[in-house]
Scaffold this motif. Structure first.
Motif, PDB file in Angstrom:
ATOM      1  N   VAL A   1       0.926  -1.294  -0.061  1.00 24.16           N
ATOM      2  CA  VAL A   1      -0.076   0.078  -0.049  1.00 24.16           C
ATOM      3  C   VAL A   1       0.980   1.206   0.034  1.00 24.16           C
ATOM      4  N   LEU A   2       1.848   1.019   0.757  1.00 22.61           N
ATOM      5  CA  LEU A   2       2.839   2.299   0.794  1.00 22.61           C
ATOM      6  C   LEU A   2       3.506   2.546  -0.536  1.00 22.61           C
ATOM      7  N   ALA A   3       3.973   1.526  -1.244  1.00 22.96           N
ATOM      8  CA  ALA A   3       4.811   1.434  -2.434  1.00 22.96           C
ATOM      9  C   ALA A   3       3.558   2.004  -3.358  1.00 22.96           C
ATOM     10  N   ALA A   4       2.082   1.602  -3.377  1.00 20.72           N
ATOM     11  CA  ALA A   4       1.389   2.112  -4.271  1.00 20.72           C
ATOM     12  C   ALA A   4       1.019   3.549  -4.144  1.00 20.72           C
ATOM     13  N   LEU A   5       1.209   4.056  -3.158  1.00 21.96           N
ATOM     14  CA  LEU A   5       0.805   5.749  -2.646  1.00 21.96           C
ATOM     15  C   LEU A   5       2.220   6.358  -3.262  1.00 21.96           C
ATOM     16  N   VAL A   6       3.465   5.716  -3.458  1.00 28.54           N
ATOM     17  CA  VAL A   6       4.477   6.130  -3.950  1.00 28.54           C
ATOM     18  C   VAL A   6       4.604   6.108  -5.654  1.00 28.54           C
ATOM     19  N   PHE A   7       4.140   4.889  -6.004  1.00 31.51           N
ATOM     20  CA  PHE A   7       4.103   4.664  -7.445  1.00 31.51           C
ATOM     21  C   PHE A   7       3.007   5.429  -8.191  1.00 31.51           C
ATOM     22  N   GLY A   8       1.810   5.608  -7.550  1.00 33.64           N
ATOM     23  CA  GLY A   8       0.848   6.477  -8.232  1.00 33.64           C
ATOM     24  C   GLY A   8       1.034   7.759  -9.022  1.00 33.64           C
ATOM     25  N   ILE A   9       2.294   8.372  -8.436  1.00 33.20           N
ATOM     26  CA  ILE A   9       2.586   9.810  -8.869  1.00 33.20           C
ATOM     27  C   ILE A   9       3.568   9.197 -10.266  1.00 33.20           C
ATOM     28  N   VAL A  10       4.272   8.075 -10.391  1.00 33.61           N
ATOM     29  CA  VAL A  10       4.901   7.757 -11.256  1.00 33.61           C
ATOM     30  C   VAL A  10       3.946   7.544 -12.534  1.00 33.61           C
ATOM     31  N   VAL A  11       2.855   6.714 -12.408  1.00 40.41           N
ATOM     32  CA  VAL A  11       1.864   6.691 -13.289  1.00 40.41           C
ATOM     33  C   VAL A  11       1.399   7.760 -13.689  1.00 40.41           C
ATOM     34  N   ILE A  12       0.915   8.646 -12.924  1.00 39.39           N
ATOM     35  CA  ILE A  12       0.303   9.899 -13.436  1.00 39.39           C
ATOM     36  C   ILE A  12       1.298  10.689 -14.328  1.00 39.39           C
ATOM     37  N   HIS A  13       2.599  10.827 -13.877  1.00 41.52           N
ATOM     38  CA  HIS A  13       3.428  11.619 -14.943  1.00 41.52           C
ATOM     39  C   HIS A  13       3.950  10.817 -16.072  1.00 41.52           C
ATOM     40  N   ALA A  14       3.855   9.535 -15.934  1.00 41.22           N
ATOM     41  CA  ALA A  14       3.937   9.014 -17.338  1.00 41.22           C
ATOM     42  C   ALA A  14       2.885   9.059 -18.231  1.00 41.22           C
ATOM     43  N   LEU A  15       1.622   9.001 -17.768  1.00 43.62           N
ATOM     44  CA  LEU A  15       0.450   9.330 -18.618  1.00 43.62           C
ATOM     45  C   LEU A  15       0.584  10.812 -19.191  1.00 43.62           C
ATOM     46  N   GLN A  16       0.889  11.671 -18.351  1.00 44.82           N
ATOM     47  CA  GLN A  16       1.184  13.058 -18.745  1.00 44.82           C
ATOM     48  C   GLN A  16       2.049  13.438 -19.709  1.00 44.82           C
ATOM     49  N   ASP A  17       3.175  12.587 -19.652  1.00 45.74           N
ATOM     50  CA  ASP A  17       4.159  12.734 -20.656  1.00 45.74           C
ATOM     51  C   ASP A  17       3.677  12.058 -22.100  1.00 45.74           C
ATOM     52  N   LYS A  18       2.577  11.088 -22.029  1.00 46.18           N
ATOM     53  CA  LYS A  18       2.004  10.741 -23.332  1.00 46.18           C
ATOM     54  C   LYS A  18       0.920  11.628 -23.747  1.00 46.18           C
ATOM     55  N   GLY A  19       0.727  12.830 -23.156  1.00 47.47           N
ATOM     56  CA  GLY A  19      -0.025  13.633 -23.561  1.00 47.47           C
ATOM     57  C   GLY A  19      -1.668  13.684 -22.984  1.00 47.47           C
ATOM     58  N   VAL A  20      -1.750  12.725 -22.032  1.00 53.79           N
ATOM     59  CA  VAL A  20      -3.213  12.647 -21.297  1.00 53.79           C
ATOM     60  C   VAL A  20      -3.130  13.944 -20.271  1.00 53.79           C
ATOM     61  N   ARG A  21      -4.029  14.782 -20.273  1.00 57.90           N
ATOM     62  CA  ARG A  21      -3.973  15.983 -19.236  1.00 57.90           C
ATOM     63  C   ARG A  21      -5.441  16.024 -18.709  1.00 57.90           C
ATOM     64  N   ASP A  22      -6.733  15.620 -19.267  1.00 58.00           N
ATOM     65  CA  ASP A  22      -7.779  15.664 -18.706  1.00 58.00           C
ATOM     66  C   ASP A  22      -7.717  14.649 -17.350  1.00 58.00           C
ATOM     67  N   LYS A  23      -8.262  15.300 -16.234  1.00 57.84           N
ATOM     68  CA  LYS A  23      -8.453  14.614 -14.908  1.00 57.84           C
ATOM     69  C   LYS A  23      -9.137  13.236 -15.153  1.00 57.84           C
TER      70      LYS A  23
END
Length: 439
Positions: free
Chosen positions: A205-227
Protein backbone atom coordinates in the motif's frame (compact mmCIF):
# COMPACT_ATOMS: atom_id res chain seq x y z
CA UNK A 1 2.98 17.35 -26.61
CA UNK A 2 -0.57 17.56 -27.89
CA UNK A 3 -3.19 16.77 -25.24
CA UNK A 4 -5.43 13.76 -25.76
CA UNK A 5 -8.32 12.26 -23.84
CA UNK A 6 -7.44 8.60 -24.19
CA UNK A 7 -4.51 6.34 -24.91
CA UNK A 8 -4.53 3.42 -27.28
CA UNK A 9 -4.95 -0.04 -25.80
CA UNK A 10 -1.28 -0.72 -26.49
CA UNK A 11 -0.16 2.43 -24.69
CA UNK A 12 -2.35 1.58 -21.70
CA UNK A 13 -0.91 -1.92 -21.57
CA UNK A 14 2.66 -0.54 -21.57
CA UNK A 15 1.83 1.70 -18.59
CA UNK A 16 0.17 -1.24 -16.83
CA UNK A 17 3.23 -3.42 -17.38
CA UNK A 18 5.42 -0.66 -15.98
CA UNK A 19 3.30 -0.50 -12.82
CA UNK A 20 3.37 -4.29 -12.53
CA UNK A 21 7.17 -4.30 -12.76
CA UNK A 22 7.50 -1.50 -10.20
CA UNK A 23 5.43 -3.46 -7.68
CA UNK A 24 7.15 -6.78 -8.24
CA UNK A 25 10.15 -6.42 -5.96
CA UNK A 26 12.15 -9.12 -4.21
CA UNK A 27 9.83 -9.24 -1.20
CA UNK A 28 6.83 -9.91 -3.43
CA UNK A 29 8.64 -12.82 -5.04
CA UNK A 30 9.84 -14.32 -1.76
CA UNK A 31 6.59 -14.21 0.28
CA UNK A 32 4.30 -16.43 -1.88
CA UNK A 33 6.55 -19.56 -1.95
CA UNK A 34 6.73 -19.62 1.85
CA UNK A 35 2.97 -19.09 2.04
CA UNK A 36 2.47 -22.01 -0.35
CA UNK A 37 4.70 -24.35 1.63
CA UNK A 38 3.09 -23.46 4.97
CA UNK A 39 -0.50 -23.37 3.69
CA UNK A 40 -0.18 -26.74 1.93
CA UNK A 41 -3.59 -28.29 1.38
CA UNK A 42 -5.25 -25.01 2.40
CA UNK A 43 -3.53 -23.20 -0.47
CA UNK A 44 -6.70 -22.04 -2.25
CA UNK A 45 -8.12 -20.36 0.85
CA UNK A 46 -4.75 -18.94 1.82
CA UNK A 47 -3.93 -17.40 -1.55
CA UNK A 48 -7.35 -15.77 -1.64
CA UNK A 49 -6.64 -13.99 1.64
CA UNK A 50 -3.17 -12.99 0.46
CA UNK A 51 -4.52 -11.52 -2.79
CA UNK A 52 -6.94 -9.27 -0.91
CA UNK A 53 -4.21 -7.45 1.01
CA UNK A 54 -1.30 -8.07 -1.36
CA UNK A 55 -3.14 -6.99 -4.52
CA UNK A 56 -6.54 -5.52 -3.69
CA UNK A 57 -5.45 -2.81 -1.26
CA UNK A 58 -2.52 -1.62 -3.42
CA UNK A 59 -4.88 -1.36 -6.41
CA UNK A 60 -7.24 0.79 -4.35
CA UNK A 61 -4.30 2.94 -3.23
CA UNK A 62 -3.24 3.62 -6.83
CA UNK A 63 -6.82 4.60 -7.70
CA UNK A 64 -7.00 6.84 -4.61
CA UNK A 65 -3.88 8.69 -5.73
CA UNK A 66 -5.33 9.17 -9.22
CA UNK A 67 -8.61 10.50 -7.88
CA UNK A 68 -6.81 12.94 -5.61
CA UNK A 69 -4.86 14.37 -8.53
CA UNK A 70 -1.85 12.11 -8.31
CA UNK A 71 -0.22 13.29 -5.08
CA UNK A 72 -0.03 11.59 -1.68
CA UNK A 73 0.55 14.99 -0.10
CA UNK A 74 -2.85 16.18 -1.33
CA UNK A 75 -4.58 13.38 0.55
CA UNK A 76 -2.48 13.73 3.71
CA UNK A 77 -3.05 17.52 3.74
CA UNK A 78 -6.75 16.92 4.30
CA UNK A 79 -5.77 16.30 7.92
CA UNK A 80 -3.61 19.46 8.08
CA UNK A 81 -1.14 21.00 5.62
CA UNK A 82 1.79 20.44 8.00
CA UNK A 83 0.81 16.81 8.52
CA UNK A 84 0.57 16.45 4.74
CA UNK A 85 4.20 17.52 4.29
CA UNK A 86 5.60 15.54 7.24
CA UNK A 87 3.75 12.30 6.53
CA UNK A 88 4.58 12.37 2.82
CA UNK A 89 8.25 13.05 3.51
CA UNK A 90 8.36 10.15 5.98
CA UNK A 91 6.69 7.77 3.50
CA UNK A 92 9.06 8.71 0.68
CA UNK A 93 12.13 8.40 2.88
CA UNK A 94 11.15 5.04 4.38
CA UNK A 95 9.96 3.51 1.13
CA UNK A 96 12.87 5.24 -0.61
CA UNK A 97 16.52 5.79 0.36
CA UNK A 98 16.28 4.77 4.02
CA UNK A 99 15.13 1.23 3.36
CA UNK A 100 13.35 0.01 0.23
CA UNK A 101 15.83 1.32 -2.35
CA UNK A 102 18.95 0.00 -0.53
CA UNK A 103 17.15 -3.32 0.02
CA UNK A 104 16.70 -3.83 -3.72
CA UNK A 105 20.47 -3.95 -4.17
CA UNK A 106 21.13 -6.02 -1.05
CA UNK A 107 18.51 -8.66 -1.89
CA UNK A 108 19.68 -8.78 -5.51
CA UNK A 109 23.20 -9.48 -4.31
CA UNK A 110 22.35 -12.04 -1.65
CA UNK A 111 20.02 -14.10 -3.85
CA UNK A 112 21.20 -13.33 -7.38
CA UNK A 113 24.97 -13.00 -6.95
CA UNK A 114 26.24 -14.49 -3.68
CA UNK A 115 25.27 -18.12 -4.57
CA UNK A 116 27.66 -17.96 -7.55
CA UNK A 117 30.64 -16.59 -5.62
CA UNK A 118 33.45 -18.75 -4.24
CA UNK A 119 33.11 -19.45 -0.53
CA UNK A 120 36.20 -17.39 0.25
CA UNK A 121 34.51 -14.22 -1.03
CA UNK A 122 31.30 -14.57 0.98
CA UNK A 123 32.90 -13.04 4.06
CA UNK A 124 34.43 -10.14 2.11
CA UNK A 125 32.68 -6.77 1.92
CA UNK A 126 34.03 -5.54 -1.42
CA UNK A 127 31.88 -7.77 -3.70
CA UNK A 128 28.70 -6.15 -2.33
CA UNK A 129 30.31 -2.71 -2.64
CA UNK A 130 31.16 -3.25 -6.31
CA UNK A 131 27.74 -4.74 -7.03
CA UNK A 132 25.89 -1.89 -5.33
CA UNK A 133 27.84 0.69 -7.35
CA UNK A 134 26.99 -1.12 -10.58
CA UNK A 135 23.37 -1.64 -9.54
CA UNK A 136 22.74 2.01 -8.73
CA UNK A 137 24.65 3.21 -11.80
CA UNK A 138 22.10 1.33 -13.92
CA UNK A 139 19.31 2.76 -11.76
CA UNK A 140 20.55 6.30 -12.39
CA UNK A 141 20.81 5.75 -16.16
CA UNK A 142 17.15 4.73 -16.33
CA UNK A 143 15.81 7.20 -13.77
CA UNK A 144 17.60 10.32 -15.07
CA UNK A 145 15.23 10.50 -18.02
CA UNK A 146 11.75 9.94 -16.54
CA UNK A 147 10.02 10.56 -19.88
CA UNK A 148 11.55 7.31 -21.11
CA UNK A 149 10.77 5.39 -17.92
CA UNK A 150 7.52 3.85 -19.19
CA UNK A 151 8.94 2.71 -22.51
CA UNK A 152 12.15 1.34 -21.03
CA UNK A 153 10.52 -0.58 -18.19
CA UNK A 154 7.28 -1.49 -19.96
CA UNK A 155 8.87 -2.58 -23.24
CA UNK A 156 12.27 -3.91 -22.17
CA UNK A 157 12.56 -4.97 -18.52
CA UNK A 158 9.03 -6.21 -17.87
CA UNK A 159 8.88 -8.79 -20.70
CA UNK A 160 12.21 -10.24 -19.52
CA UNK A 161 10.86 -10.39 -15.97
CA UNK A 162 7.67 -12.15 -17.10
CA UNK A 163 9.61 -14.70 -19.17
CA UNK A 164 11.94 -15.82 -16.38
CA UNK A 165 9.08 -16.16 -13.88
CA UNK A 166 6.96 -18.02 -16.43
CA UNK A 167 9.74 -20.54 -17.07
CA UNK A 168 9.85 -21.48 -13.39
CA UNK A 169 6.06 -21.55 -13.03
CA UNK A 170 5.33 -23.60 -16.16
CA UNK A 171 8.03 -26.15 -15.37
CA UNK A 172 6.68 -26.59 -11.82
CA UNK A 173 3.18 -27.22 -13.16
CA UNK A 174 4.18 -29.56 -15.99
CA UNK A 175 6.53 -31.60 -13.80
CA UNK A 176 5.62 -30.89 -10.15
CA UNK A 177 8.31 -31.55 -7.57
CA UNK A 178 5.83 -33.47 -5.40
CA UNK A 179 2.36 -33.53 -3.90
CA UNK A 180 0.95 -30.62 -1.94
CA UNK A 181 1.77 -31.17 1.71
CA UNK A 182 -0.27 -30.62 4.88
CA UNK A 183 -0.91 -27.18 6.38
CA UNK A 184 1.50 -26.01 9.05
CA UNK A 185 1.45 -23.60 11.97
CA UNK A 186 -1.26 -20.93 11.97
CA UNK A 187 -2.43 -22.09 8.53
CA UNK A 188 -3.95 -25.18 10.15
CA UNK A 189 -6.49 -23.15 12.11
CA UNK A 190 -7.01 -19.98 10.07
CA UNK A 191 -5.39 -20.11 6.62
CA UNK A 192 -7.41 -17.16 5.30
CA UNK A 193 -6.69 -14.78 8.17
CA UNK A 194 -3.02 -15.74 8.45
CA UNK A 195 -2.43 -15.17 4.74
CA UNK A 196 -4.45 -11.96 4.94
CA UNK A 197 -1.88 -10.68 7.46
CA UNK A 198 1.03 -11.86 5.31
CA UNK A 199 -0.31 -9.78 2.44
CA UNK A 200 -0.50 -6.84 4.83
CA UNK A 201 3.18 -7.29 5.65
CA UNK A 202 4.21 -6.84 2.00
CA UNK A 203 3.73 -3.08 2.60
CA UNK A 204 2.57 -2.63 -0.99
CA UNK A 205 0.00 0.00 0.00
CA UNK A 206 2.88 2.36 0.80
CA UNK A 207 4.51 1.45 -2.49
CA UNK A 208 1.24 2.14 -4.32
CA UNK A 209 1.00 5.61 -2.78
CA UNK A 210 4.50 6.27 -4.09
CA UNK A 211 4.09 4.67 -7.53
CA UNK A 212 0.78 6.41 -8.19
CA UNK A 213 2.57 9.64 -9.02
CA UNK A 214 4.93 7.77 -11.37
CA UNK A 215 1.92 6.52 -13.34
CA UNK A 216 0.36 9.99 -13.43
CA UNK A 217 3.58 11.54 -14.75
CA UNK A 218 3.94 8.76 -17.31
CA UNK A 219 0.42 9.34 -18.61
CA UNK A 220 0.95 13.09 -18.74
CA UNK A 221 4.16 12.56 -20.71
CA UNK A 222 2.07 10.63 -23.24
CA UNK A 223 -0.23 13.63 -23.64
CA UNK A 224 -3.11 12.79 -21.25
CA UNK A 225 -4.13 15.97 -19.39
CA UNK A 226 -7.84 15.62 -18.61
CA UNK A 227 -8.37 14.47 -15.00
CA UNK A 228 -11.10 11.95 -15.84
CA UNK A 229 -8.94 10.50 -18.59
CA UNK A 230 -6.02 10.25 -16.16
CA UNK A 231 -8.16 8.40 -13.62
CA UNK A 232 -9.52 6.06 -16.27
CA UNK A 233 -6.07 5.23 -17.65
CA UNK A 234 -4.67 4.80 -14.13
CA UNK A 235 -7.42 2.33 -13.24
CA UNK A 236 -6.71 0.46 -16.49
CA UNK A 237 -3.00 0.29 -15.63
CA UNK A 238 -3.78 -0.71 -12.05
CA UNK A 239 -5.99 -3.59 -13.17
CA UNK A 240 -3.26 -4.88 -15.51
CA UNK A 241 -0.73 -4.71 -12.69
CA UNK A 242 -3.16 -6.42 -10.29
CA UNK A 243 -3.84 -9.27 -12.72
CA UNK A 244 -0.10 -9.70 -13.33
CA UNK A 245 0.69 -9.74 -9.61
CA UNK A 246 -2.12 -12.21 -8.92
CA UNK A 247 -0.84 -14.65 -11.56
CA UNK A 248 2.72 -14.39 -10.22
CA UNK A 249 1.57 -14.91 -6.62
CA UNK A 250 -0.52 -17.95 -7.56
CA UNK A 251 2.33 -19.48 -9.57
CA UNK A 252 4.97 -18.91 -6.90
CA UNK A 253 2.72 -20.16 -4.10
CA UNK A 254 2.12 -23.35 -6.13
CA UNK A 255 5.88 -23.84 -6.42
CA UNK A 256 6.12 -23.55 -2.64
CA UNK A 257 3.18 -25.86 -1.99
CA UNK A 258 4.64 -28.66 -4.15
CA UNK A 259 8.23 -28.25 -2.98
CA UNK A 260 8.24 -29.88 0.46
CA UNK A 261 8.87 -33.45 -0.72
CA UNK A 262 11.83 -32.39 -2.84
CA UNK A 263 13.56 -29.80 -0.66
CA UNK A 264 12.04 -30.17 2.81
CA UNK A 265 10.63 -27.41 5.01
CA UNK A 266 12.45 -24.09 4.71
CA UNK A 267 12.52 -20.96 6.85
CA UNK A 268 12.04 -18.41 4.09
CA UNK A 269 10.79 -18.04 0.55
CA UNK A 270 14.25 -17.22 -0.79
CA UNK A 271 15.55 -20.64 0.18
CA UNK A 272 12.44 -22.31 -1.26
CA UNK A 273 12.89 -20.57 -4.59
CA UNK A 274 16.64 -21.16 -4.74
CA UNK A 275 16.34 -24.88 -4.00
CA UNK A 276 13.23 -25.33 -6.14
CA UNK A 277 14.80 -23.67 -9.16
CA UNK A 278 17.76 -26.01 -8.86
CA UNK A 279 15.46 -29.05 -8.68
CA UNK A 280 13.41 -27.88 -11.66
CA UNK A 281 16.23 -26.69 -13.94
CA UNK A 282 19.52 -27.61 -12.29
CA UNK A 283 22.19 -24.91 -12.41
CA UNK A 284 20.22 -23.22 -15.18
CA UNK A 285 17.39 -22.84 -12.67
CA UNK A 286 19.67 -20.92 -10.33
CA UNK A 287 20.52 -18.57 -13.18
CA UNK A 288 16.82 -18.06 -13.93
CA UNK A 289 16.18 -17.20 -10.29
CA UNK A 290 19.12 -14.78 -10.24
CA UNK A 291 17.75 -13.03 -13.34
CA UNK A 292 14.26 -12.84 -11.85
CA UNK A 293 15.41 -11.27 -8.60
CA UNK A 294 17.83 -8.91 -10.35
CA UNK A 295 15.24 -7.53 -12.77
CA UNK A 296 12.51 -7.34 -10.14
CA UNK A 297 14.75 -5.38 -7.79
CA UNK A 298 16.13 -3.17 -10.54
CA UNK A 299 12.70 -2.08 -11.79
CA UNK A 300 11.58 -1.36 -8.24
CA UNK A 301 14.74 0.64 -7.56
CA UNK A 302 14.26 2.73 -10.72
CA UNK A 303 10.64 3.46 -9.86
CA UNK A 304 11.36 4.41 -6.27
CA UNK A 305 14.27 6.69 -7.16
CA UNK A 306 12.17 8.40 -9.83
CA UNK A 307 9.15 8.82 -7.56
CA UNK A 308 11.15 10.14 -4.60
CA UNK A 309 13.12 12.54 -6.82
CA UNK A 310 9.95 13.91 -8.42
CA UNK A 311 8.38 14.51 -5.01
CA UNK A 312 11.38 16.25 -3.44
CA UNK A 313 11.93 18.38 -6.53
CA UNK A 314 8.35 19.60 -6.13
CA UNK A 315 8.93 20.19 -2.41
CA UNK A 316 12.22 22.07 -2.93
CA UNK A 317 12.30 23.37 -6.54
CA UNK A 318 15.77 24.89 -6.12
CA UNK A 319 17.22 21.36 -6.19
CA UNK A 320 16.76 19.67 -9.57
CA UNK A 321 15.28 16.25 -10.26
CA UNK A 322 18.60 14.96 -11.61
CA UNK A 323 20.40 16.10 -8.47
CA UNK A 324 17.95 14.19 -6.29
CA UNK A 325 18.37 11.09 -8.46
CA UNK A 326 22.11 11.18 -7.89
CA UNK A 327 21.72 11.91 -4.15
CA UNK A 328 19.23 9.12 -3.52
CA UNK A 329 21.10 6.57 -5.63
CA UNK A 330 24.42 7.43 -3.97
CA UNK A 331 22.96 7.38 -0.47
CA UNK A 332 21.19 4.07 -1.17
CA UNK A 333 24.43 2.54 -2.45
CA UNK A 334 26.11 3.40 0.85
CA UNK A 335 23.21 2.18 3.04
CA UNK A 336 22.86 -1.07 1.11
CA UNK A 337 26.31 -2.10 2.32
CA UNK A 338 25.22 -2.35 5.96
CA UNK A 339 23.52 -5.63 5.08
CA UNK A 340 19.97 -6.88 4.75
CA UNK A 341 19.46 -7.87 8.38
CA UNK A 342 20.39 -4.45 9.69
CA UNK A 343 18.14 -2.75 7.13
CA UNK A 344 15.17 -4.84 8.20
CA UNK A 345 15.82 -4.31 11.90
CA UNK A 346 15.90 -0.57 11.36
CA UNK A 347 12.90 -0.26 9.06
CA UNK A 348 10.25 -2.71 10.26
CA UNK A 349 9.26 -0.74 13.41
CA UNK A 350 8.89 2.45 11.38
CA UNK A 351 6.86 0.68 8.70
CA UNK A 352 4.55 -0.91 11.26
CA UNK A 353 3.93 2.53 12.74
CA UNK A 354 3.06 4.35 9.51
CA UNK A 355 1.49 1.61 7.37
CA UNK A 356 -1.90 1.64 9.16
CA UNK A 357 -2.03 5.43 8.77
CA UNK A 358 -1.60 5.04 5.02
CA UNK A 359 -4.46 2.52 4.89
CA UNK A 360 -6.80 4.78 6.87
CA UNK A 361 -5.92 7.78 4.68
CA UNK A 362 -6.61 5.76 1.56
CA UNK A 363 -9.97 4.45 2.75
CA UNK A 364 -11.16 7.85 3.96
CA UNK A 365 -10.22 9.42 0.60
CA UNK A 366 -12.86 7.25 -1.09
CA UNK A 367 -15.68 8.33 1.22
CA UNK A 368 -14.70 11.86 2.25
CA UNK A 369 -17.41 13.49 0.11
CA UNK A 370 -19.89 12.17 2.69
CA UNK A 371 -18.33 14.44 5.32
CA UNK A 372 -17.12 17.23 3.02
CA UNK A 373 -13.47 16.30 3.70
CA UNK A 374 -13.80 17.62 7.24
CA UNK A 375 -10.34 17.58 8.87
CA UNK A 376 -11.86 16.48 12.20
CA UNK A 377 -12.86 13.12 10.69
CA UNK A 378 -9.44 12.52 9.18
CA UNK A 379 -7.70 13.79 12.30
CA UNK A 380 -9.48 11.66 14.89
CA UNK A 381 -9.39 8.52 12.75
CA UNK A 382 -5.63 8.90 12.32
CA UNK A 383 -5.08 9.89 15.96
CA UNK A 384 -6.79 6.76 17.25
CA UNK A 385 -5.02 4.63 14.65
CA UNK A 386 -1.59 6.07 15.36
CA UNK A 387 -1.86 5.44 19.08
CA UNK A 388 -2.01 1.68 18.42
CA UNK A 389 0.29 1.53 15.40
CA UNK A 390 3.06 3.48 17.15
CA UNK A 391 3.04 0.97 20.01
CA UNK A 392 3.14 -1.82 17.42
CA UNK A 393 6.29 -0.17 16.11
CA UNK A 394 7.77 0.04 19.59
CA UNK A 395 6.97 -3.62 20.17
CA UNK A 396 8.72 -4.60 16.94
CA UNK A 397 11.75 -2.59 18.10
CA UNK A 398 11.75 -4.57 21.38
CA UNK A 399 10.73 -1.47 23.35
CA UNK A 400 7.94 -2.49 25.70
CA UNK A 401 5.53 -0.64 27.97
CA UNK A 402 3.96 -3.38 30.13
CA UNK A 403 1.16 -1.20 31.54
CA UNK A 404 0.09 -0.01 28.10
CA UNK A 405 0.49 -3.49 26.63
CA UNK A 406 -1.80 -4.94 29.29
CA UNK A 407 -4.55 -2.56 28.18
CA UNK A 408 -4.01 -2.92 24.46
CA UNK A 409 -4.16 -6.72 24.52
CA UNK A 410 -7.87 -6.38 25.29
CA UNK A 411 -8.48 -4.72 21.93
CA UNK A 412 -10.05 -6.90 19.23
CA UNK A 413 -7.45 -8.16 16.70
CA UNK A 414 -4.53 -6.61 18.62
CA UNK A 415 -2.70 -9.91 19.01
CA UNK A 416 -3.16 -10.50 15.27
CA UNK A 417 -1.33 -7.25 14.49
CA UNK A 418 -4.26 -5.11 13.38
CA UNK A 419 -5.48 -3.82 16.72
CA UNK A 420 -5.56 -0.33 15.18
CA UNK A 421 -8.56 -1.20 13.01
CA UNK A 422 -11.39 -0.78 15.56
CA UNK A 423 -9.92 2.36 17.19
CA UNK A 424 -9.47 3.88 13.73
CA UNK A 425 -13.12 3.23 12.90
CA UNK A 426 -14.25 4.60 16.27
CA UNK A 427 -12.13 7.74 15.80
CA UNK A 428 -13.64 8.29 12.37
CA UNK A 429 -17.18 7.89 13.71
CA UNK A 430 -16.54 10.34 16.56
CA UNK A 431 -15.10 12.81 14.06
CA UNK A 432 -18.16 12.39 11.83
CA UNK A 433 -20.52 13.03 14.75
CA UNK A 434 -18.60 16.19 15.68
CA UNK A 435 -18.73 17.30 12.03
CA UNK A 436 -22.50 16.80 11.94
CA UNK A 437 -23.01 18.69 15.20
CA UNK A 438 -20.94 21.65 13.98
CA UNK A 439 -22.74 21.64 10.70
Amino acid sequence: MKSKDTLTVGENIVVGLMLFALFLGAGNIIFPPLLGQLAGESLVIAIFGFLITGVGLPLLAVIAIAKSGGDLQDIASRVHPLFGVIFTVVVYLVIGPLFAIPRTATVSFEIGVAPFLPGSLLTETWPLLIFSILFFTITVLFALNPTKLVDRIGKILTPILIVVISLLAIKSMVTPMGDIGPSQGAYKESPFFESFLQGYLTMDVLAALVFGIVVIHALQDKGVRDKQALVKSTIFAGVIAAVGLSLVYIALSFIGATSTEAIGAQDNGGSILALSSNVLFGNFGSIILAMTIAFACLTTSIGLVAAASQFFEKLTPKVSYKTYVLIFAGFSAVISNVGLTQLINFSVPVLLAIYPLAIVLMILSFIDKSFNRAPIVYGLALLFTSFISIFDGFKAAKITFPAVEAVLTNLPLYNEGIGWLIPGIVGGIIGFIIYKIKR
